[in-house]
Design a protein around this motif. Structure first.
Motif, PDB file in Angstrom:
ATOM      1  N   PRO A 146      12.570   9.867  -9.238  1.00 31.63           N
ATOM      2  CA  PRO A 146      13.977   9.892  -9.655  1.00 31.63           C
ATOM      3  C   PRO A 146      14.626   8.526  -9.447  1.00 31.63           C
ATOM      4  O   PRO A 146      14.100   7.679  -8.720  1.00 31.63           O
ATOM      5  CB  PRO A 146      14.597  10.930  -8.716  1.00 31.63           C
ATOM      6  CG  PRO A 146      13.739  10.909  -7.496  1.00 31.63           C
ATOM      7  CD  PRO A 146      12.343  10.594  -7.977  1.00 31.63           C
ATOM      8  N   GLY A 147      15.756   8.327 -10.090  1.00 28.56           N
ATOM      9  CA  GLY A 147      16.485   7.064  -9.953  1.00 28.56           C
ATOM     10  C   GLY A 147      17.974   7.302 -10.116  1.00 28.56           C
ATOM     11  O   GLY A 147      18.405   8.404 -10.464  1.00 28.56           O
ATOM     12  N   VAL A 148      18.761   6.271  -9.881  1.00 27.53           N
ATOM     13  CA  VAL A 148      20.206   6.358 -10.079  1.00 27.53           C
ATOM     14  C   VAL A 148      20.490   6.351 -11.578  1.00 27.53           C
ATOM     15  O   VAL A 148      20.022   5.469 -12.295  1.00 27.53           O
ATOM     16  CB  VAL A 148      20.915   5.170  -9.390  1.00 27.53           C
ATOM     17  CG1 VAL A 148      22.393   5.132  -9.733  1.00 27.53           C
ATOM     18  CG2 VAL A 148      20.708   5.230  -7.879  1.00 27.53           C
ATOM     19  N   SER A 149      21.232   7.350 -12.067  1.00 30.57           N
ATOM     20  CA  SER A 149      21.512   7.452 -13.501  1.00 30.57           C
ATOM     21  C   SER A 149      22.823   6.729 -13.843  1.00 30.57           C
ATOM     22  O   SER A 149      23.652   6.452 -12.964  1.00 30.57           O
ATOM     23  CB  SER A 149      21.593   8.932 -13.883  1.00 30.57           C
ATOM     24  OG  SER A 149      21.667   9.072 -15.290  1.00 30.57           O
ATOM     25  N   ASP A 182      17.708   7.422 -14.400  1.00 32.54           N
ATOM     26  CA  ASP A 182      16.839   8.471 -13.885  1.00 32.54           C
ATOM     27  C   ASP A 182      16.004   8.988 -15.053  1.00 32.54           C
ATOM     28  O   ASP A 182      16.576   9.438 -16.056  1.00 32.54           O
ATOM     29  CB  ASP A 182      17.701   9.609 -13.304  1.00 32.54           C
ATOM     30  CG  ASP A 182      16.857  10.694 -12.658  1.00 32.54           C
ATOM     31  OD1 ASP A 182      15.796  11.060 -13.228  1.00 32.54           O
ATOM     32  OD2 ASP A 182      17.240  11.185 -11.590  1.00 32.54           O
ATOM     33  N   MET A 230      25.597   7.601 -15.192  1.00 33.40           N
ATOM     34  CA  MET A 230      26.882   8.231 -14.844  1.00 33.40           C
ATOM     35  C   MET A 230      27.224   8.005 -13.376  1.00 33.40           C
ATOM     36  O   MET A 230      28.390   7.922 -12.999  1.00 33.40           O
ATOM     37  CB  MET A 230      26.880   9.730 -15.169  1.00 33.40           C
ATOM     38  CG  MET A 230      25.978  10.576 -14.319  1.00 33.40           C
ATOM     39  SD  MET A 230      26.072  12.349 -14.761  1.00 33.40           S
ATOM     40  CE  MET A 230      24.645  12.942 -13.839  1.00 33.40           C
ATOM     41  N   GLN A 231      26.191   7.902 -12.533  1.00 31.19           N
ATOM     42  CA  GLN A 231      26.428   7.697 -11.106  1.00 31.19           C
ATOM     43  C   GLN A 231      26.898   6.278 -10.833  1.00 31.19           C
ATOM     44  O   GLN A 231      27.750   6.041  -9.976  1.00 31.19           O
ATOM     45  CB  GLN A 231      25.140   7.991 -10.329  1.00 31.19           C
ATOM     46  CG  GLN A 231      24.705   9.430 -10.488  1.00 31.19           C
ATOM     47  CD  GLN A 231      23.324   9.670  -9.937  1.00 31.19           C
ATOM     48  OE1 GLN A 231      22.335   9.278 -10.546  1.00 31.19           O
ATOM     49  NE2 GLN A 231      23.242  10.308  -8.781  1.00 31.19           N
ATOM     50  N   GLY A 290      14.591  11.618 -15.531  1.00 29.27           N
ATOM     51  CA  GLY A 290      14.788  13.049 -15.761  1.00 29.27           C
ATOM     52  C   GLY A 290      16.065  13.370 -16.509  1.00 29.27           C
ATOM     53  O   GLY A 290      16.278  14.517 -16.905  1.00 29.27           O
ATOM     54  N   ILE A 291      16.953  12.388 -16.694  1.00 27.98           N
ATOM     55  CA  ILE A 291      18.252  12.633 -17.336  1.00 27.98           C
ATOM     56  C   ILE A 291      18.314  11.859 -18.648  1.00 27.98           C
ATOM     57  O   ILE A 291      18.445  10.635 -18.656  1.00 27.98           O
ATOM     58  CB  ILE A 291      19.397  12.239 -16.366  1.00 27.98           C
ATOM     59  CG1 ILE A 291      19.356  13.141 -15.130  1.00 27.98           C
ATOM     60  CG2 ILE A 291      20.754  12.304 -17.062  1.00 27.98           C
ATOM     61  CD1 ILE A 291      20.434  12.875 -14.091  1.00 27.98           C
ATOM     62  N   PHE A 292      18.203  12.580 -19.766  1.00 24.70           N
ATOM     63  CA  PHE A 292      18.216  11.987 -21.106  1.00 24.70           C
ATOM     64  C   PHE A 292      17.259  10.793 -21.197  1.00 24.70           C
ATOM     65  O   PHE A 292      17.630   9.724 -21.696  1.00 24.70           O
ATOM     66  CB  PHE A 292      19.637  11.554 -21.507  1.00 24.70           C
ATOM     67  CG  PHE A 292      20.637  12.672 -21.431  1.00 24.70           C
ATOM     68  CD1 PHE A 292      20.455  13.830 -22.178  1.00 24.70           C
ATOM     69  CD2 PHE A 292      21.747  12.593 -20.607  1.00 24.70           C
ATOM     70  CE1 PHE A 292      21.360  14.874 -22.110  1.00 24.70           C
ATOM     71  CE2 PHE A 292      22.669  13.631 -20.531  1.00 24.70           C
ATOM     72  CZ  PHE A 292      22.467  14.775 -21.283  1.00 24.70           C
TER      73      PHE A 292
END
Lengths: 257, 257
Positions: free
Chosen positions: A118-121, A86, A123-124, A88-90
């Motif tokens: 957005p996308g799958v990060s 994603d 951690m997910q 948006g995450i790091f």
């Protein structure tokens, strides 16, 4: 060119953790409609073939890359800035806004049509393979001390453990940062029980993915590398037998404290 | 039937926040291949039309739903348990493992082929629309005190604020829980500055989506409803002007403490 063209855009596109199976239809379409792809080279290489001009760059030049992408978009190009997971995450989205927020930023950048897919990060992806370790309150911490002092990382880890969050660690270890993950495990061992479940999700979604389920008492930093996402359970995170003999990890939704 | 059939499976499938544009190809395929869809009725309704038997149920019966789905899969059915967002984040995946972890669980459940399909979670959708508020260390807290004592929620909020995490709040408010969000804002006002940016992302990805950018000093709990995801900035979270006159919210990757 004599100023911004209104048909240009900049989209910060999350590719997910790797397989096209986790690439959203929105991201796929925006990549296909882009005239230019900008990003760290392994991510640019991962984009399905097309006519786009590919501007691949090295790691750790996020701000230069952001400025370059804003310039291209301000010239009327359709620019996809690609990011793993994603954005948006790091990842690259924050770098784009940092560039835009510079008081010396060209005015034309402000007129660029800008959006984030957005996308799958990571951690997910790691959580899905392991079971449901992020099923209760959790936090995500980048273990890199390139962008913040190590004392801040340690303090956050301790407060997160005190709050009894599940903890997802991004950027756990690299050649340039070999000791930080071991120090993080040591700090957590002062607060959490040795039986606390640990998930090491390495390159999840890629052909060479590896999932390790262990405990805080037994884990060693050398079991992780720069492609690993680390999840440390909360006090009530549990293990359940899998049909194949392995163990699922999950964190119940209920919490009694 | 005389025992588990090996061709049955149970997949916990994340639908993302709403639009098919954010539904992964993996999730779409697994929904299409399922014989049975099990879930909270608004999610079951959201699945693209097909021949699957639809078992829609009410909210707050997650464990009954999990047991029902495991029974169906143990009978040889191909069962997709559908969840909004990412099923691993405050959603159905943990409930499935809770059911499986019950000492009285039928042995046939353990033999079910089980997997989890990750998806885009509500905080990622809200963050993407707002800019990049989750660009630095963050935590995700469910504000519901149905499953944990309110004292635990408050303590976590305070420790998260002390750690200077960006905070994403799930389940911020409902008719049955009208005062908790206001109390949470009050607790945070003791620690964070009134200028702290706040994002209220309501039904992001749905036709009636609404994005509000405000501050901790100005926000009122009544601005949120049960379809809202709340993001509270860290001390270094910033606002940048948008081309359209609004404001982007982002959290820089750098942190000086």
């Amino acid at each position: 060119m004599s100023g911004p063209k209104s048909n240009g855009w900049l989209k910060v596109v999350g590719l997910g953790p790797g397989p096209e199976d986790w690439l959203t239809p929105e991201a796929r379409r925006d990549l296909a409609e882009a005239t230019d792809l900008v990003g760290y080279f392994p991510y640019v290489e991962r984009v399905p073939p097309g006519d786009q001009v590919r501007h691949a760059s090295d790691n750790r030049v996020e701000l230069d890359r952001a400025r370059f992408a804003l310039d291209l978009a301000a010239q009327g190009r359709r620019v996809a800035v690609v990011s793993g997971g994603d954005p948006g995450i790091f990842a690259m989205a924050a770098a784009i806004f940092e560039a835009l927020d510079d008081p010396d930023a060209p005015k034309a950048w402000r007129a660029v049509h800008l959006s984030v897919d957005p996308g799958v990060s990571a951690m997910q992806a790691a959580a899905a393979r392991a079971g449901a370790p992020l099923g209760h309150d959790f936090c995500a911490i980048s273990l890199s001390d390139n962008l913040k002092p190590w004392e801040v990382v340690l303090r956050r880890l301790r407060l997160a453990a005190e709050a009894d969050f599940v903890i997802a660690l991004y950027n756990p270890i690299s050649k340039a940062r070999p000791w930080q993950l071991g120090a993080a495990f040591d700090a957590l061992r002062d607060i959490r029980a040795p039986e606390t479940p640990i998930v090491l999700g390495r390159a999840i979604g890629r052909p060479d993915e590896e999932l390790t389920v262990t405990t805080l008492g037994e884990v060693r930093a050398e079991q992780a590398d720069m492609r690993t996402l680390v999840i440390i359970g909360a006090s009530h995170t549990r293990l359940v037998a899998r049909a194949d003999g392995g163990r699922w990890v999950y964190t119940p939704r209920h919490y009694r404290g």
